[in-house]
Design an enzyme around this catalytic site. Sequence first.
Site, mmCIF file in Angstrom:
data_model
loop_
_atom_site.group_PDB
_atom_site.id
_atom_site.type_symbol
_atom_site.label_atom_id
_atom_site.label_comp_id
_atom_site.label_asym_id
_atom_site.label_seq_id
_atom_site.Cartn_x
_atom_site.Cartn_y
_atom_site.Cartn_z
ATOM 1 N N GLY A 1 0.866 -1.173 0.000
ATOM 2 C CA GLY A 1 0.000 0.000 0.000
ATOM 3 C C GLY A 1 0.904 1.226 0.000
ATOM 4 O O GLY A 1 1.850 1.308 0.807
ATOM 5 N N ASP B 1 -1.382 4.626 -6.485
ATOM 6 C CA ASP B 1 0.050 4.500 -6.193
ATOM 7 C C ASP B 1 0.835 5.685 -6.727
ATOM 8 O O ASP B 1 1.907 6.005 -6.228
ATOM 9 C CB ASP B 1 0.600 3.195 -6.758
ATOM 10 C CG ASP B 1 0.195 2.059 -5.849
ATOM 11 O OD1 ASP B 1 -0.958 1.605 -5.962
ATOM 12 O OD2 ASP B 1 1.006 1.667 -4.991
HETATM 13 O O1 MRU Z 1 0.626 -4.040 -4.482
HETATM 14 P P1 MRU Z 1 -0.001 -3.263 -3.364
HETATM 15 O O2 MRU Z 1 -0.827 -4.088 -2.443
HETATM 16 O O3 MRU Z 1 1.029 -2.416 -2.643
HETATM 17 O O4 MRU Z 1 -0.977 -2.258 -4.098
HETATM 18 C C1 MRU Z 1 -1.728 -1.363 -3.336
HETATM 19 C C2 MRU Z 1 -2.629 -0.513 -4.139
HETATM 20 O O5 MRU Z 1 -2.656 -0.586 -5.347
HETATM 21 C C3 MRU Z 1 -3.430 0.504 -3.394
HETATM 22 O O6 MRU Z 1 -4.633 0.753 -4.029
HETATM 23 C C4 MRU Z 1 -2.647 1.818 -3.308
HETATM 24 O O7 MRU Z 1 -1.319 1.595 -2.915
HETATM 25 C C5 MRU Z 1 -3.268 2.770 -2.371
HETATM 26 S S1 MRU Z 1 -3.203 2.220 -0.707
HETATM 27 C C6 MRU Z 1 -3.914 3.415 0.263
#
Ligand code: MRU
Length: 348
Positions: free
Chosen positions: A47, A237
Amino acid sequence: MPLKTINFQDNKLILLDQRRLPLEISFFQAENYQDTAFAIKDMVVRGAPAIGATAAYGVYLAALEFKNKSKDEFFQGIISAGETLKSARPTAVNLKWAVNGMLKILFKNREKTTEEILTILKTSVHEVAREDIEINKKIAENGNELIPDKANILTHCNTGALATVDYGTALGVIRKAFSSGKTIHVYIDETRPRLQGARLTAFELQNMEIPCTLIVDSVAAVLLRDGKIDLVLVGADRIANNGDTANKIGTYMLSEISQRFNVPFYVVAPTSTIDFCLPTGEEIEIEERDPEEITHIEGKQIAPANVKTYNPAFDITPAQNITAIVTENGIIKPPFKDNIQKIKPSLA
Ligand code: MRU
């Protein structure tokens, strides 16, 4: 006591191990910046805001590791640790934002003693973590305006307390809507291949007793077509200056279907996720992850050996598919190119 995603105790970083949730509550202890980079890469913690805060602690751990070296070696060690941490995952800009923020503080205080610098870095890293929670609460207040009573909300991946230091972004808005007395129901995309929806979002929503239904990703189109969804809320992200948004793989597809059936599609993120210097989403590096994430389930092979795979962890949702972007500084509506600049924090 609520579970803490990130905790710093006795000069060790204690991370709730998200690889094992929800079936096992266990913790990963990072004793140095290398452990911290591993935890980010292997998705012990994930996240965008959570990996940003984790990386900031990684910089502080590096400072502790090199504190007895010469001043030059102390600085070089921290700079090189910063590079290792930033390269752990390439897409989320929060990672670079947090590490660069810590390095800026380091350079600003270069005339001070190592002991003084350590104290300043420690205060700053705790501040990054504290601010993340405060920012999420502001985002939730702003986003709550967009949630009608009796709303059926669709969400993707995990954007809750587990994806941040605490509270969450898109899930923070959902949490706020529920606690402010609205009757809501959330459809959760399981989110292949790492199943952050099934494992983490379902876990968080159940713990908060927010009504929810878990679906496989391919059910979303049917629900959107059948008028079962009032709005879609996702995290981000990295957001480019024109509003193009990188988020978990599958977000782009959801945005296309939402557009087709006129369902509002909201991106929820702190301003630290906006890459103000990046003109469009085309320039965003998309992380490709291990083929085993799709050829295996829980370590068990399910696809033929050596099958060719393509496993991007993120995709880009074009700005024209986004109804609005919710931040701590307000709700940004199109045209994003002009309006994103208006909410830019003064030091970004
Ligand atoms: O691969 P991840 O689990 O790190 O991906 C997370 C996401 O895509 C979330 O939607 C994003 O980081 C926002 S978290 C508040």
